[in-house]
Design a protein around this motif. Structure first.
Motif, mmCIF file in Angstrom:
data_model
loop_
_atom_site.group_PDB
_atom_site.id
_atom_site.type_symbol
_atom_site.label_atom_id
_atom_site.label_comp_id
_atom_site.label_asym_id
_atom_site.label_seq_id
_atom_site.Cartn_x
_atom_site.Cartn_y
_atom_site.Cartn_z
ATOM 1 N N ASP A 42 38.853 42.412 33.698
ATOM 2 C CA ASP A 42 39.016 41.079 33.108
ATOM 3 C C ASP A 42 39.169 40.034 34.205
ATOM 4 O O ASP A 42 38.489 38.997 34.204
ATOM 5 C CB ASP A 42 40.224 41.064 32.168
ATOM 6 C CG ASP A 42 40.522 39.673 31.627
ATOM 7 O OD1 ASP A 42 39.571 38.945 31.260
ATOM 8 O OD2 ASP A 42 41.709 39.310 31.554
ATOM 9 N N ALA A 43 40.037 40.281 35.159
ATOM 10 C CA ALA A 43 40.245 39.334 36.263
ATOM 11 C C ALA A 43 38.977 39.178 37.098
ATOM 12 O O ALA A 43 38.603 38.060 37.479
ATOM 13 C CB ALA A 43 41.407 39.795 37.137
ATOM 14 N N LEU A 44 38.299 40.285 37.372
ATOM 15 C CA LEU A 44 37.067 40.225 38.170
ATOM 16 C C LEU A 44 35.964 39.465 37.443
ATOM 17 O O LEU A 44 35.189 38.725 38.066
ATOM 18 C CB LEU A 44 36.607 41.637 38.530
ATOM 19 C CG LEU A 44 37.494 42.386 39.526
ATOM 20 C CD1 LEU A 44 37.077 43.841 39.636
ATOM 21 C CD2 LEU A 44 37.478 41.703 40.878
ATOM 22 N N MET A 45 35.887 39.626 36.143
ATOM 23 C CA MET A 45 34.872 38.896 35.370
ATOM 24 C C MET A 45 35.156 37.400 35.408
ATOM 25 O O MET A 45 34.228 36.594 35.544
ATOM 26 C CB MET A 45 34.844 39.424 33.933
ATOM 27 C CG MET A 45 33.748 38.835 33.095
ATOM 28 S SD MET A 45 32.108 39.299 33.683
ATOM 29 C CE MET A 45 31.098 38.417 32.511
ATOM 30 N N GLN A 46 36.421 37.024 35.317
ATOM 31 C CA GLN A 46 36.767 35.603 35.429
ATOM 32 C C GLN A 46 36.370 35.060 36.801
ATOM 33 O O GLN A 46 35.837 33.951 36.903
ATOM 34 C CB GLN A 46 38.273 35.414 35.226
ATOM 35 C CG GLN A 46 38.745 35.671 33.825
ATOM 36 C CD GLN A 46 40.240 35.553 33.739
ATOM 37 O OE1 GLN A 46 40.782 34.488 33.959
ATOM 38 N NE2 GLN A 46 40.905 36.661 33.443
#
Length: 159
Positions: free
Chosen positions: A104-108
């Motif tokens: 999730d953080a990497l996609m953001q």
């Protein structure tokens, strides 16, 4: 990242990718995690178990009622570039929640920097889940039994 990949990533909302990450099997997340660059991160909330109330609605629009509780695992973390990843996963799997939060953080970060490293992972998870759902539908269709009633014979007796 190509213009098509950017457009596809922009259409994929956070709600969509968080749902995919929560539904994806841990083995699929592990497979993708093994081939990407691993970011440094710090825990905001380590993976922990909790419960959530499942609710239903009569006919999808009627009165809401409590169906029961389900166990969930949740966690929150922050990667080195500042993005905060959150995950809620049905069941008791701390590793699944941690990987989902990291993705999730990497996609953001990908959306902010337009690098496109994680968007293909989300697309692959989407494809995997669609194929799994299609296989379940096909199996269900194969085992479907049609029940029918034979009409009464026309003998003049309507009893």
């Amino acid at each position: 990242m190509s213009a098509t990949q950017i457009a596809a990533a922009d259409r994929c909302t956070r709600q969509v990718w968080m749902t995919l990450l929560a539904k994806a099997p841990l083995a699929e997340l592990e497979r993708h995690w093994a081939v990407i660059a691993r970011p440094k991160f710090q825990w905001i909330r380590r993976p922990e178990y909790g419960a959530t109330m499942l609710r239903g609605a009569v006919g999808r629009t009627g009165a809401v009622f409590n169906l029961g509780e389900a166990t969930v695992t949740r966690c929150t973390l922050q990667i080195e570039t500042g993005e905060i990843g959150i995950a809620y996963v049905l069941g008791r799997n701390k590793r699944h929640a941690a990987l989902a939060a990291l993705f999730d953080a990497l996609m953001q970060r990908d959306l902010a920097t337009r690098t496109g490293a994680i968007a293909p992972v989300i697309a692959a998870l989407d494809q995997y889940l669609r194929e799994a759902e299609r296989a379940v539908r096909c199996e269900t269709q194969r085992s479907k039994v049609d029940f029918f009633m034979l009409g009464r014979e026309a003998n003049g007796d309507d009893r």
